[in-house]
Scaffold this active site. Structure first.
Site: not given
Ligand code: NAP
Length: 334
Positions: A130, A241
């Site tokens: 990001c 950010h």
């Molecule tokens: N947040 C940011 O600003 C941002 C920016 C760039 C990239 N990212 C990347 O995007 C990804 C997700 O980030 P996020 O911030 O959205 O995280 P998050 O809010 O914690 O969401 C995680 C997601 O993964 C799912 N998950 C967990 N265990 C799983 C499994 N075994 N099988 C399938 N799905 C599963 C969760 O489902 P449940 O709800 O069922 O637990 C939820 O839908 C990460 O790789 C992160 O590094 C995030």
């Protein structure tokens, strides 16, 4: 009738996954089927906009899909994104798993969409970090002047750590008895604080977030020798950010030339008045990244100081992935 697509969404219940759903609906992306995935905790949860419910990942789960967005972390992407590509779906991956792998493209569409033009069949396409993505727009605009050195300090919101990051900050913030706050998702309590530590430390005492910005920028800009140094800080904002950036150019250019270059850059909003600026709260929910406080450094030659703000869940994650998908459609790759 125009083509409609079958789209998978891994991590559909996360903060990035929810933004993907928002983008698909508010841009009327032509969907024939949305197939959303998350953990067992969310099994059966409904997504009314597309009349579907959350499934878990299993063999064959990507069959028949045109593209799959991944936002469930590195381990899930490492295992499942290649399976999506093998099933014939473009896998657009938000994790860090494939970003620095030379066999995979790392794409910011306004900067290096030529990578997508060269693709002949479904593959895993990496979405950058990001903080890297928002930095790429002003740096790409300045590239014709020769970008030789970049220093960046970030001010990163709680949402960068996902839904648990937001929950931890919003639980702590109303409690002014600070001694009761505990570290959890973050290494120290985040409310009324700032934390110079995002990700793990490496042997050079940089954090993994800092290394992502430094390495990914060189790859996206095709500037392998760029001198770039990053220092990343988590601050108690909810979303979006900000970055203070020092850019040293090969050429002595005027402020008018710098402004004109920024104004030509797609995806970038330019504040011409150096005393006006965006904050994370102003930029929250906006598609564009903004560049403001544009002024010349007094300490180092040919160096410009910038304030760059971008919604980490939109351009920093889901929007950039969505724009990759739109570009694949435009190029008739799907
Ligand atoms: N947040 C940011 O600003 C941002 C920016 C760039 C990239 N990212 C990347 O995007 C990804 C997700 O980030 P996020 O911030 O959205 O995280 P998050 O809010 O914690 O969401 C995680 C997601 O993964 C799912 N998950 C967990 N265990 C799983 C499994 N075994 N099988 C399938 N799905 C599963 C969760 O489902 P449940 O709800 O069922 O637990 C939820 O839908 C990460 O790789 C992160 O590094 C995030």
């Amino acid at each position: 009738m125009s083509k409609k697509f079958k789209v998978g969404l891994v991590g559909a219940t996360g903060v990035v996954g929810e933004k993907f759903i928002q983008l698909l609906t508010e841009n009327n992306f032509p969907i024939e089927e949305l197939r959303p995935f998350a953990s067992e905790r969310s099994l059966g949860q409904k997504i009314d906009a597309y009349n579907c419910e959350i499934q878990t990942l299993k063999d064959g789960c990507f069959d028949g899909l045109d593209m799959v967005f991944f936002s469930s972390g590195d381990e899930i992407s490492l295992e499942w994104a290649p399976k999506a590509a093998a099933a014939g779906a473009y896998a657009i991956d938000n994790s860090a798993a494939f970003r620095m792998n030379p066999e995979h493209s790392l794409v910011v569409p306004e900067v290096n969409s030529d990578c997508l033009e060269k693709m002949n069949s479904a593959e895993v396409i990496a979405n950058p970090n990001c903080s890297t993505i928002q930095l790429m727009l002003p740096l790409n605009a300045l590239k014709p002047f020769g970008v030789s050195k970049v220093r960046v300090a970030s001010y990163q919101a709680a949402s960068g750590a996902g839904k648990q990051g937001i929950a931890e900050l919003t639980e702590q913030a109303p409690n002014l008895n600070l001694s009761e706050h505990q570290a959890g998702v973050f290494t120290k309590p985040l409310a009324y604080n700032c934390i110079p530590h995002i990700g793990g430390f490496n042997d050079d005492d940089f954090t993994s977030e800092e290394f992502k910005i430094m390495n990914e920028s060189k790859k996206i800009l095709s500037l392998p020798d760029l001198k770039i140094s990053a220092f990343t800080v988590r601050i108690p904002t909810l979303n979006t950010h900000a970055e203070a950036v020092w850019v040293t150019l090969d050429k002595d250019v005027s402020r008018d030339e710098v402004i004109a270059a920024f104004k030509k850059q797609d995806g970038l909003t330019t504040f011409e008045n150096p005393r006006e600026y965006d904050t994370p709260r102003d930029s929250n929910g906006k598609y564009n990244v903004s560049v403001s406080r544009i002024h010349k450094d007094l300490a180092e030659e040919n160096t410009w100081i910038l304030w760059v703000v971008g919604d980490n869940l939109l351009k920093g994650a889901a929007l950039n992935g969505f724009q990759i998908a739109q570009k694949l459609v435009q190029l008739n790759k799907v």
